[in-house]
Design a protein around this motif. Sequence first.
Motif, PDB file in Angstrom:
ATOM      1  N   LEU A  12      -5.781  -5.037  -7.672  1.00  0.00           N
ATOM      2  CA  LEU A  12      -6.165  -6.449  -7.654  1.00  0.00           C
ATOM      3  C   LEU A  12      -7.676  -6.609  -7.493  1.00  0.00           C
ATOM      4  O   LEU A  12      -8.286  -7.468  -8.136  1.00  0.00           O
ATOM      5  N   PHE A  13      -8.284  -5.794  -6.648  1.00  0.00           N
ATOM      6  CA  PHE A  13      -9.738  -5.856  -6.482  1.00  0.00           C
ATOM      7  C   PHE A  13     -10.434  -5.558  -7.806  1.00  0.00           C
ATOM      8  O   PHE A  13     -11.371  -6.253  -8.193  1.00  0.00           O
ATOM      9  N   VAL A  24      -7.729 -16.692   3.539  1.00  0.00           N
ATOM     10  CA  VAL A  24      -6.940 -15.480   3.756  1.00  0.00           C
ATOM     11  C   VAL A  24      -5.739 -15.801   4.642  1.00  0.00           C
ATOM     12  O   VAL A  24      -4.616 -15.358   4.383  1.00  0.00           O
ATOM     13  N   VAL A  52      -1.910 -15.328   3.318  1.00  0.00           N
ATOM     14  CA  VAL A  52      -0.982 -14.442   4.025  1.00  0.00           C
ATOM     15  C   VAL A  52       0.225 -15.231   4.519  1.00  0.00           C
ATOM     16  O   VAL A  52       1.377 -14.769   4.417  1.00  0.00           O
ATOM     17  N   ALA A  80       0.655  -0.392  -0.999  1.00  0.00           N
ATOM     18  CA  ALA A  80      -0.243  -1.498  -0.670  1.00  0.00           C
ATOM     19  C   ALA A  80      -1.686  -1.143  -1.035  1.00  0.00           C
ATOM     20  O   ALA A  80      -2.431  -1.991  -1.539  1.00  0.00           O
ATOM     21  N   ALA A  81      -2.080   0.103  -0.798  1.00  0.00           N
ATOM     22  CA  ALA A  81      -3.443   0.536  -1.138  1.00  0.00           C
ATOM     23  C   ALA A  81      -3.666   0.480  -2.644  1.00  0.00           C
ATOM     24  O   ALA A  81      -4.708  -0.008  -3.111  1.00  0.00           O
ATOM     25  N   LEU A  84      -1.958  -1.323  -4.914  1.00  0.00           N
ATOM     26  CA  LEU A  84      -1.926  -2.713  -5.375  1.00  0.00           C
ATOM     27  C   LEU A  84      -3.200  -3.463  -5.016  1.00  0.00           C
ATOM     28  O   LEU A  84      -3.746  -4.201  -5.842  1.00  0.00           O
ATOM     29  N   SER A  85      -3.692  -3.278  -3.798  1.00  0.00           N
ATOM     30  CA  SER A  85      -4.911  -3.990  -3.409  1.00  0.00           C
ATOM     31  C   SER A  85      -6.112  -3.474  -4.204  1.00  0.00           C
ATOM     32  O   SER A  85      -6.982  -4.257  -4.592  1.00  0.00           O
ATOM     33  N   GLY A  86      -6.157  -2.168  -4.456  1.00  0.00           N
ATOM     34  CA  GLY A  86      -7.232  -1.624  -5.280  1.00  0.00           C
ATOM     35  C   GLY A  86      -7.185  -2.163  -6.698  1.00  0.00           C
ATOM     36  O   GLY A  86      -8.217  -2.503  -7.280  1.00  0.00           O
TER      37      GLY A  86
END
Length: 166
Positions: free
Chosen positions: A157-158, A52, A56, A150-151, A153-155
């Motif tokens: 990708l998950f 991670v 990053v 961001a929420a 996109l991360s959701g």
Amino acid sequence: MQTNVRSQMYLTNESMRLLPKLGPKMSENDIKPFTNYKGFLDKSTKYIPSWVKVAVALALGLGTMVGWKRIVVTVGEKIGKTHLTYAQGASAELVAMVTILGADSFGLPVSTTHVLSSGVAGTMSANGSGLQVSTLRNIAIAWVFTLPAAAVLSGLLFWIFNAISR
């Protein structure tokens, strides 16, 4: 089940952080194992995997490498109606430093870019040189949409990674 255990460990750790200040007085014999267990919980719950950190660092490095000029021009030349002077830049940087250190000491999350651009806007306003409302509006819109974007996109990708790993 694993998520609940980790959450319970984190909550216990935070309670243990506050207990010496707000709870009953403890003897030296009680404090030693208490501190030892708190350290164990810290090590178990507050960690960042190496992959991670690398991901990053790469993302930040690539983003800065690609977009540095736009950021520098926006902060230095487009927030105010005049260009940023050395004194204004130094003042904005000092205020950003103190703000970020203060937030860090209280454990509050802050964005360095948001803090610095706000500091620049403050120096421009204090100098009387005026602010470019359109640039401030664009920055504010970017701030407002960053968190939900961001929420999402991360959701997404998950969901993709979870579907691939099955």
